[in-house]
Design an enzyme around this catalytic site. Structure first.
Site, PDB file in Angstrom:
ATOM      1  N   SER A 119     -92.476 -44.405  28.275  1.00  0.00           N
ATOM      2  CA  SER A 119     -92.551 -43.124  28.973  1.00  0.00           C
ATOM      3  C   SER A 119     -92.076 -43.285  30.422  1.00  0.00           C
ATOM      4  O   SER A 119     -90.934 -43.688  30.649  1.00  0.00           O
ATOM      5  CB  SER A 119     -93.986 -42.583  28.891  1.00  0.00           C
ATOM      6  OG  SER A 119     -94.050 -41.227  29.253  1.00  0.00           O
ATOM      7  N   ASP A 175     -92.448 -36.046  19.409  1.00  0.00           N
ATOM      8  CA  ASP A 175     -93.014 -36.273  20.744  1.00  0.00           C
ATOM      9  C   ASP A 175     -93.145 -34.937  21.491  1.00  0.00           C
ATOM     10  O   ASP A 175     -92.130 -34.305  21.799  1.00  0.00           O
ATOM     11  CB  ASP A 175     -92.107 -37.230  21.524  1.00  0.00           C
ATOM     12  CG  ASP A 175     -92.753 -37.761  22.792  1.00  0.00           C
ATOM     13  OD1 ASP A 175     -93.602 -37.060  23.360  1.00  0.00           O
ATOM     14  OD2 ASP A 175     -92.398 -38.874  23.210  1.00  0.00           O
ATOM     15  N   HIS A 207     -96.107 -38.886  21.029  1.00  0.00           N
ATOM     16  CA  HIS A 207     -95.854 -39.657  22.253  1.00  0.00           C
ATOM     17  C   HIS A 207     -96.662 -40.943  22.189  1.00  0.00           C
ATOM     18  O   HIS A 207     -97.739 -41.075  22.796  1.00  0.00           O
ATOM     19  CB  HIS A 207     -96.238 -38.829  23.471  1.00  0.00           C
ATOM     20  CG  HIS A 207     -95.739 -39.395  24.768  1.00  0.00           C
ATOM     21  ND1 HIS A 207     -94.397 -39.602  25.021  1.00  0.00           N
ATOM     22  CD2 HIS A 207     -96.390 -39.794  25.892  1.00  0.00           C
ATOM     23  CE1 HIS A 207     -94.254 -40.103  26.228  1.00  0.00           C
ATOM     24  NE2 HIS A 207     -95.441 -40.242  26.776  1.00  0.00           N
TER      25      HIS A 207
END
Length: 231
Positions: A119, A175, A207
């Protein structure tokens, strides 16, 4: 720069390589130590030292200014390129470059250093890796995206030492945080600009990371950091 300092899992044998793993927003280095623990249990990468840095606690705009570990401030999840925290991004980039330099000062060749993350950490790793003034062994980004898109290429050193460094990217197509199309678009843009990117899709993955993705990452690291033995 770092929040609580970097956690280190040392090599079991002669230290010949290093992998730096950057966490996502609100997490810490400890949150990704399971990677090293998993590989240690299975006797993988015994010449590799793993570094898990922690970001400083900073105010995060999308969380109403609450302070939490972050590599840079985030203003929007609907448009990640809007109002980017360029100062924070570049400050973190310099920090990751310093971690790489620290490993080189220990005698580790830059070509035996891999930087990657998840991320926010993956986005920082893509930027820090491609702009690194030394040739790296690998760059990876999980559930990540491109930062400073309009300035990205201008930040690459003139000699572009990592133009041939293979990049691994993984992204779940479910996601809801870092949209799958952002990951796809990042991979396409990097390819268009001349980098080699292996982009893997994980159906139904939100995610997060899953075992299949970690296995793919393991294969990537095994290829980029083969053991040297006692040579």
């Amino acid at each position: 720069m770092a929040g609580t300092g970097a956690l280190v899992v040392p090599a079991l044998k002669r230290h010949t390589a290093t992998v730096i793993v950057a966490h996502g927003l609100g997490d810490s280095g400890a949150g990704w130590m399971f990677l090293a623990e998993n590989w240690r249990r299975r006797n993988k990468f015994d010449e590799v030292s793993f570094i898990f840095p922690s970001a400083p606690e900073i105010p995060i705009t999308i969380n109403m200014g609450m302070r939490m570990p972050g590599w840079y401030d985030l203003h929007s999840l609907s448009d990640i390129n809007r109002s980017e925290d360029e100062v924070g991004i570049k400050r973190s980039m310099d920090y990751f470059h310093s971690l790489i330099k620290d490993e080189m000062d220990k005698g580790i060749k830059s070509e035996r250093i891999v930087i990657g993350g998840f991320s926010q950490g993956g986005a920082m790793s893509l930027l820090s890796g491609v702009t690194c003034p030394q040739k790296l062994g690998g760059i990876f980004g999980l559930s990540s995206y491109l930062l400073l898109r309009d300035k990205f290429r201008d930040m690459v050193p003139a000699e572009n030492p990592n133009k041939d460094t293979p990049i691994f990217m993984g992204h779940g197509d479910a996601d809801p945080v870092v949209q799958y199309v952002w990951g796809q678009g990042t991979a396409s843009m990097l390819k268009e600009w001349g980098w080699t990117v292996d982009f893997r899709t994980y159906p139904g993955l939100p995610h997060s990371a899953d075992p299949e993705e970690i296995d793919d990452l393991e294969r990537y690291l095994k290829k980029q950091l083969p053991p040297l033995g006692d040579a």
